[in-house]
Design an enzyme around this catalytic site. Sequence first.
Site, short mmCIF file in Angstrom:
data_model
loop_
_atom_site.label_atom_id
_atom_site.label_comp_id
_atom_site.label_asym_id
_atom_site.label_seq_id
_atom_site.Cartn_x
_atom_site.Cartn_y
_atom_site.Cartn_z
N ASP A 1 20.39 51.07 -29.49
CA ASP A 1 21.31 50.74 -28.10
C ASP A 1 20.08 50.67 -27.08
OD1 ASP A 1 22.78 50.28 -26.12
OD2 ASP A 1 24.14 52.14 -26.32
N HIS B 1 3.49 47.36 -42.23
CA HIS B 1 4.13 48.46 -43.20
C HIS B 1 2.99 49.63 -43.30
CE1 HIS B 1 7.21 50.47 -45.41
NE2 HIS B 1 7.61 49.34 -45.97
#
Length: 459
Positions: free
Chosen positions: A382, A167
């Site tokens: 995608d 992170h």
Amino acid sequence: MASSSPSLSFTVRKCQPELVTPAIPTPHETKLLSDIDDQEFLRFTYSIIQIYRNESSMANKDSVRVIRQALAQTLVFYYPFAGRLREGRGRKLMVDCTGEGVTFVEADADITLDQFGDALQPPFVYSSEFLCDVPDPQEELTTCPLLLIQVTRLKCGGFIVATGWHHTMADGAGLSQFMNAWAEMARGARAPSIAPVWRRELLMARDPPRITRNHREYEHIEDTKVGTNSHDNLVRRSFFFGPTEIAAIRRLVPYHLRHCTAFDVITACLWRCRTKALQIEPDEDVRMMCIVNARSRFKPPLPVGYYGNAFAYPAAITTAGKLCGNPFGYAVELINKVKSEVTEEYMHSVADLMVIKGRCMLTTVRSCLVTDLTRARFRDVDFGWGKAVSGAPAIDKAEPFPAATHIVSYKNPKGEDGLVLPVLLPAEAMNRFLKEMDDLLGNTNQPTGAGPGFIKSTI
């Protein structure tokens, strides 16, 4: 309302982990992380799981091979991810851009998406089967790869992508930017449509550092009441807020707050019901910390393409008695107001505080933290097989801060677009929480099959 444990039996066969390196040589240099990036609370690996259906037009393509090759190409542009962290004086973190690569695991599972049924709803209860093994970030801070990826083929031709990232390297918006670049490469692009921007100096502490704002999210508070932060016998439930549920909550909001967001009202709902469920004493302070993306709060805004951590978690604070005794709009107003406190100066003040106070930890006592991940749009990534069925954080069995949660977008089995909020509480408190939610929402949140609002899941 009793909940049952997952009962599906399946096997995931994993190949040996490999290191995927940038497709071509990249600069070998050292890059400092910002003083927002390297605070204590962000020194861990966070994982996102994306679930994809089979796509007939991609029948001749292997999802693992396509995604692996695209990853190598993406790392040419995001080459710091292929490096390793180093820690300097004052616990200052930096990236040694060595090009060593990121962990990649190829796997196959003997199950179809349809067999998962309702388990596909976030958070995905079988997360652990599809995640890379994550090293302890504190013990292996300087040796752990900064990306840990597993792509698992399913019997139906669908697949699951699990991405763990350190992170300190990026926030949700930054990871989303990386993932969309990765997906563009998988679909044939030669370069990302948004060029990555490092520029971590924009969020470095000033010289000399000076704290100019009141950062009560970092106060040190003694836990005087046992149980409010208990890790024992935890139960996870997820709530779906569709049009019916959102409308029910908004009816409780006064006219002057009519423009508040769905995030505001859902977070207020969580805060009140959780505080009541934990039976916190009326005179005790309680905190709700809201993640606020500060990119647009700078003048000028941070550069398009900046993928570092650029958020704050200001704390709305009141007593448990006031939160639960006042009308619902009281909580909404506190949340709405505290979000507006995040400005460019606020961010500089946080960076300065990190240097002055040794990269201190957030206050977790009688606190709750909520992240809005709807704008990260992990479902929209995608790789060539269409949008994901689900894209949300994975379940972490060793939850370091059970009161930290998130809101993600999801389309339920009825085809309704809405928002999902996971909640983790001790079993007895969860039973009280369910009652409080039902009372607040006028019984619109019911178990799956009995009404539109409730998703059952357990850890």
